[in-house]
Design a protein around this motif. Structure first.
Motif, short mmCIF file in Angstrom:
data_model
loop_
_atom_site.label_atom_id
_atom_site.label_comp_id
_atom_site.label_asym_id
_atom_site.label_seq_id
_atom_site.Cartn_x
_atom_site.Cartn_y
_atom_site.Cartn_z
N CYS A 91 0.83 -1.21 0.00
CA CYS A 91 0.00 0.00 0.00
C CYS A 91 0.86 1.26 0.00
O CYS A 91 0.56 2.23 -0.71
N GLN B 51 -5.53 4.85 -13.92
CA GLN B 51 -6.66 3.91 -13.81
C GLN B 51 -6.24 2.62 -13.10
O GLN B 51 -6.95 2.12 -12.22
N ASN C 279 -5.64 3.29 -9.43
CA ASN C 279 -6.89 3.39 -8.69
C ASN C 279 -7.52 2.02 -8.46
O ASN C 279 -8.03 1.72 -7.38
N ARG C 280 -7.47 1.18 -9.52
CA ARG C 280 -8.03 -0.16 -9.38
C ARG C 280 -7.24 -0.98 -8.34
O ARG C 280 -7.81 -1.68 -7.51
N ARG D 111 -5.43 0.22 -5.91
CA ARG D 111 -5.67 0.74 -4.58
C ARG D 111 -7.02 0.24 -4.04
O ARG D 111 -7.15 -0.05 -2.84
N ASP D 112 -8.00 0.15 -4.93
CA ASP D 112 -9.29 -0.41 -4.50
C ASP D 112 -9.13 -1.85 -4.03
O ASP D 112 -9.68 -2.26 -2.99
N HIS D 113 -8.39 -2.65 -4.83
CA HIS D 113 -8.15 -4.05 -4.45
C HIS D 113 -7.43 -4.12 -3.10
O HIS D 113 -7.75 -4.95 -2.24
N GLU E 228 -7.29 -1.88 -0.68
CA GLU E 228 -8.15 -1.47 0.41
C GLU E 228 -9.10 -2.60 0.80
O GLU E 228 -9.32 -2.87 1.99
N ALA E 229 -9.64 -3.27 -0.22
CA ALA E 229 -10.52 -4.42 0.06
C ALA E 229 -9.74 -5.53 0.76
O ALA E 229 -10.22 -6.15 1.72
N SER F 85 -8.77 -11.55 -3.44
CA SER F 85 -8.48 -10.12 -3.51
C SER F 85 -7.00 -9.88 -3.72
O SER F 85 -6.59 -9.04 -4.54
N SER G 216 -4.83 -8.10 -6.79
CA SER G 216 -3.80 -7.09 -6.57
C SER G 216 -2.50 -7.48 -7.26
O SER G 216 -1.83 -6.64 -7.87
#
Length: 592
Positions: free
Chosen positions: A106, A170, A173-174, A176-178, A180-181, A369, A373
């Motif tokens: 992260c 893009q 962002n994707r 980072r979403d993964h 965070e999940a 998840s 990533s």
């Protein structure tokens, strides 16, 4: 159904005069009783042997239920539970590594994302400069043929850079979403794992097994010892029943000697063949026999009563002990919902397994998840290579712009400015691209460690834990069922044994009548002896008679009574040794 011997009269009146020569008739009632009671005592023996066999089955069931706790499968399960502790500790350590890797990932992605954002600013600036360059170049009178292609090339580079930058943004962002999940799932999974307390649970289960093995072994040893004591006592009682057979044999010896009494009274002979006794000596001989058999019967009645009373008392104790043993055995049977027993171990193993499986969905979600990533990170490296190429071309473009500005009249100031800006932005783009590249490389290394080492190791350890839990629950369930079956078998074999022994004890009451009849017969013989004068039988005749009477006795008790009643026991004559070789006397002449 056992037929008890009919109670016979025990009132023996003294024999009438003229009947003193027929004492065998006095033995008829006791002879009938012995014959009738033989069936009773045989059944008593059979029933006690059945009880003895049932107790053997009880002991076998207790032994089997105890052996199950030391079965090799249980030993192997214990070993696997200890190994599962290591697996659980390994999972905890790997979970820490996974958390660290996620934190590094992260942080790296945050750094790369800030570089990517800065890159977009660079390319927006270059796009503005490119627009100015095209406007200025189109207004020049000289050098358009050289500067227009340059301006168009710069515009193309800027367009490509913006595309790459947008793509990276893009992807970032994707990713980072993964991440965070993943972090959210990882936090939840870590919390669930803490709730399960696998290591503590395994240690508790092992401790429970040890405690149950020790406790169950002690309680079952107590029950086994109690039943073994009763088992041995019953064997002793069965052996003691031989007293009835010995009483029968001793009474047969009395009947035999009373038959000799009648032969002497009728013929004067001790045996069927042989010299008759002088009539004057016969009353003394008859009295001697009556005195001897009176003593034998009195002793027999006392010994028989003592032995049978002791056996009846033993049976009463055994019946009580069997009831107590049954209660001990019943307490060994595990109760559903109780606080001990294999069922508790099974429930604890099932609880651990349920708790572990409850986190299976979270672990699967986390694995999926993190896989996303890893996949998203791996695609970024290709984009960073394109950034490197763009930065290189931008620097070359800036250099070419400076060269052209020096050779084109009127283009030095405008083109020189543009070249300087391009070079500056190219340098800035390089810095930001390096930041993106560095973050991506760290992210790739972190995800590579996760995908190649940490995650597979966690999966492998968790599978081993799940297998151990499943095996433990299955084995404990099987052992509990087999142990319960063994104890059920013991309980079934033990059921009603106390009542059976009590019934046998009641059957023993028949011995009292036999003792009364023995004593009554002894009293009748005492009266019979009183019919004859107290005259001593001469030694030669007394010796001959004693040898005949004594020869039937096979028991030490009979010989002791003989010695007490008549003063001594007879000694058979010892034949002289054979003559030495060469003796001319005939052997028959010596012996006869």
């Amino acid at each position: 159904m056992t037929v008890m011997p009919k109670r016979l009269s025990t009132a023996f009146a003294p024999p009438p005069r003229g009947a003193v020569d027929r004492p065998v008739a006095l033995t008829a009632p006791l002879t009938a009783w012995i014959g009738a009671s033989e069936t009773v005592f045989l059944e008593i023996g059979e029933r006690l042997r059945d009880v003895h066999a049932s107790i053997s089955r009880v002991r076998d069931g207790i032994t089997r239920s105890t052996e199950l706790l030391a079965d090799p499968e249980m030993v192997e399960m214990r070993r696997r539970l200890e190994a599962a502790i290591g697996d659980s500790q390994g999972v905890e350590e790997l979970t820490v590594e996974r958390t660290k890797a996620l934190d590094i990932l992260c942080h790296a992605i945050d750094g790369a994302a800030s570089g990517s954002t800065a890159l977009r600013t660079v390319f927006r600036t270059l796009d503005y400069v490119s627009l100015i360059a095209r406007t200025q170049v189109e207004g020049m009178k000289f050098g358009q043929e050289e500067l227009v292609p340059f301006a168009l090339h710069v515009a193309e580079l800027v367009t490509d850079g913006e595309k790459v930058s947008r793509y990276i943004d893009q992807r970032m962002n994707r990713l980072r979403d993964h991440l965070e999940a993943s972090r959210a799932i990882e936090s939840e999974a870590r919390s669930a794992s803490a709730d399960a307390r696998l290591v503590a649970g395994f240690l508790q289960l092992i401790e429970l097994i040890e405690r149950q093995q020790t406790s169950a072994a002690e309680r079952r040893a107590e029950a086994h010892q109690a039943f073994t004591a009763v088992w041995k006592a019953i064997a002793g009682v069965v052996a003691g029943l031989q007293a009835h057979d010995m009483a029968r044999q001793r009474f047969e010896h009395t009947v035999r000697n009373l038959t000799i009494f009648e032969r002497i009274a009728a013929e004067g002979r001790f045996e069927d063949e042989g010299e008759a006794l002088d009539p004057a000596l016969r009353p003394a001989a008859l009295r001697r026999i009556a005195v001897l058999e009176t003593a034998q019967l009195a002793d027999l009645a006392d010994r028989y009563a003592e032995k049978m009373t002791a056996i009846r008392g033993d049976l009463g104790v055994i019946a009580g002990e069997l009831d107590a043993c049954g209660a001990i055995l019943d307490r060994l049977r595990p109760r559903r919902g109780g606080s001990d027993g294999l069922a508790t171990l099974e429930a604890e193993a099932a609880r651990l397994s349920t708790g572990f499986r409850a986190g299976e969905t979270l672990r699967q979600k986390l694995g999926d998840s993190l896989s996303l990533s890893v996949e998203a990170t791996s695609s970024l490296i290709e984009m960073t290579e394109k950034l490197t190429d763009l930065e290189h071309e931008l620097r070359i473009a800036g250099f070419n712009a400076a060269v052209r500005a020096a050779h084109i009249d009127g283009g030095d100031e405008t083109v020189g400015y543009i070249a300087r800006v391009i070079r500056e932005q190219a340098s800035l783009a390089r810095q930001e691209a390096d930041k993106v590249r560095g973050g991506v490389e760290i992210a790739i290394a972190s995800t590579g460690s996760l995908s190649r080492e940490v995650l597979p190791a966690i999966v492998s350890a968790e599978r081993a834990i799940e297998t151990t839990l499943t095996t433990a629950a299955t084995l404990l369930s099987k052992t509990e069922a087999e142990g319960a079956a063994a104890l059920d078998s013991s309980l079934g074999a033990a059921r009603g044994l106390g009542g059976e022994v009590t019934g046998v004890q009641r059957m023993m009451e028949t011995h009292e009548e036999g003792c009364e009849m023995m004593r009554a017969l002894a009293a009748a013989l005492t009266a019979l002896a009183a019919e004859y004068p107290e005259a001593a039988l001469p030694a030669p005749e007394a010796g001959r008679l004693d040898l005949v009477l004594f020869s039937a006795y096979t028991m030490e008790e009979e010989r002791s009574v003989f010695a007490a009643a008549l003063g001594s026991t007879p000694r058979p004559a010892v034949a002289e040794s054979a003559p030495t070789a060469g003796n001319g006397d005939d052997l028959d002449d010596i012996l006869f």
